[in-house]
Write a protein that holds these residues in place. Sequence first.
Motif, PDB file in Angstrom:
ATOM      1  N   LEU A   1     -53.426  11.538   3.419  1.00 30.38           N
ATOM      2  CA  LEU A   1     -54.927  11.663   2.924  1.00 30.38           C
ATOM      3  C   LEU A   1     -55.562  10.455   2.706  1.00 30.38           C
ATOM      4  O   LEU A   1     -56.245   9.662   3.151  1.00 30.38           O
ATOM      5  CB  LEU A   1     -55.480  12.647   2.009  1.00 30.38           C
ATOM      6  N   ALA A   2     -54.927   9.608   1.947  1.00 33.24           N
ATOM      7  CA  ALA A   2     -55.316   8.239   1.398  1.00 33.24           C
ATOM      8  C   ALA A   2     -55.150   7.440   2.773  1.00 33.24           C
ATOM      9  O   ALA A   2     -55.925   6.730   2.787  1.00 33.24           O
ATOM     10  CB  ALA A   2     -54.253   7.513   0.639  1.00 33.24           C
TER      11      ALA A   2
ATOM     12  N   ARG B   1     -59.804  12.588   7.875  1.00 37.44           N
ATOM     13  CA  ARG B   1     -59.674  13.141   6.537  1.00 37.44           C
ATOM     14  C   ARG B   1     -59.969  14.720   7.033  1.00 37.44           C
ATOM     15  O   ARG B   1     -59.314  15.619   6.490  1.00 37.44           O
ATOM     16  CB  ARG B   1     -60.437  12.558   5.412  1.00 37.44           C
ATOM     17  N   GLU B   2     -61.004  14.857   7.640  1.00 26.52           N
ATOM     18  CA  GLU B   2     -61.434  16.386   7.936  1.00 26.52           C
ATOM     19  C   GLU B   2     -60.468  16.872   8.647  1.00 26.52           C
ATOM     20  O   GLU B   2     -60.217  18.012   8.461  1.00 26.52           O
ATOM     21  CB  GLU B   2     -62.810  16.344   8.799  1.00 26.52           C
ATOM     22  N   PHE B   3     -59.681  16.289   9.820  1.00 21.62           N
ATOM     23  CA  PHE B   3     -58.703  16.760  10.630  1.00 21.62           C
ATOM     24  C   PHE B   3     -57.572  17.351   9.529  1.00 21.62           C
ATOM     25  O   PHE B   3     -57.224  18.336   9.799  1.00 21.62           O
ATOM     26  CB  PHE B   3     -58.248  15.642  11.437  1.00 21.62           C
TER      27      PHE B   3
ATOM     28  N   THR C   1     -58.821   4.584   7.187  1.00 22.73           N
ATOM     29  CA  THR C   1     -59.536   4.262   8.544  1.00 22.73           C
ATOM     30  C   THR C   1     -61.070   4.074   8.261  1.00 22.73           C
ATOM     31  O   THR C   1     -61.622   3.631   9.153  1.00 22.73           O
ATOM     32  CB  THR C   1     -59.272   5.415   9.249  1.00 22.73           C
ATOM     33  N   ASN C   2     -61.810   4.474   7.112  1.00 26.25           N
ATOM     34  CA  ASN C   2     -63.028   4.461   7.172  1.00 26.25           C
ATOM     35  C   ASN C   2     -63.842   5.278   8.360  1.00 26.25           C
ATOM     36  O   ASN C   2     -65.106   5.034   8.363  1.00 26.25           O
ATOM     37  CB  ASN C   2     -63.476   2.974   6.852  1.00 26.25           C
TER      38      ASN C   2
ATOM     39  N   ALA D   1     -52.971   5.192  11.477  1.00 24.30           N
ATOM     40  CA  ALA D   1     -52.448   4.169  10.491  1.00 24.30           C
ATOM     41  C   ALA D   1     -52.727   2.869  11.102  1.00 24.30           C
ATOM     42  O   ALA D   1     -52.815   1.878  10.258  1.00 24.30           O
ATOM     43  CB  ALA D   1     -50.622   4.462  10.850  1.00 24.30           C
ATOM     44  N   GLY D   2     -52.809   2.782  12.425  1.00 24.59           N
ATOM     45  CA  GLY D   2     -53.460   1.327  12.937  1.00 24.59           C
ATOM     46  C   GLY D   2     -54.530   0.814  12.508  1.00 24.59           C
ATOM     47  O   GLY D   2     -54.913  -0.147  12.102  1.00 24.59           O
TER      48      GLY D   2
END
Length: 249
Positions: free
Chosen positions: A163-164, A175-177, A169-170, A122-123
């Motif tokens: 997921l968004a 996302r894989e996690f 985070t780029n 999130a950060g």
Amino acid sequence: MTRDVAIKTKEREERPAGRRNLVDVVGRQLREEILGGALKPGEKLPSESGLTERYKVSRTVIREAIASMRADGLVEVRHGVGVFVRNAKPFPPTGLLETDPGRISSIIEMLELRAAVETEAAGLAAARRSPAQDEAIIERFEEIGRAMERGIATSEADFEFHLAIADATNNPRFREFLELTGRRAIPRSFLQDQPDETAAADYLAQIQAEHRRIAEAISDRDEQAARDAMRLHLKGSQQRYRNLIRKSS
């Protein structure tokens, strides 16, 4: 299907645990067909009515099974067209990311892991998100609200919201996690199956208020506020499940 069998099936679906079991059975059989190659990538699944007739279950069971497979990345829904098989990857081995939805302590373990990963996500999202990614997060947030208004399961929309944030985070590893954890990352169905509809509505309203704080902090590019909001969200979920343990003991 005889009238007696139909009545028994209906009674079984009306019980929360029974419907959950039916969803798992249908989902498992479809997963086996996809991962075993009986259903090929790009192939269209039978229609909702076709699957309902095939498995002798309600449309609700079919929809929840499809939502589970979509969250696990096995199928994609093309609105107005149908449900199609994606390029399926074998499930990760059991162990680190395996969760037993019937054991609340297992759900809490997953939520603790998510808190460690997603708080930082999130950060980073607040620091790195693009305008398009910011818009995607807001759109996913609003989709949860629409699901609540329609009185349908919010698990899938909730998963897409997280997921968004991971995408923003780029860093593709986030996302894989989440994709590895799949729908297990959002163990909403356990609480949504509770018989107290008012309590369930209050619970979802609280969760959505937490989602709003996360989305607003990311949109404002406030890294610390985004971390705090995500930490509060996931820690709050842990506490809610601990309360369930106390009630059941």
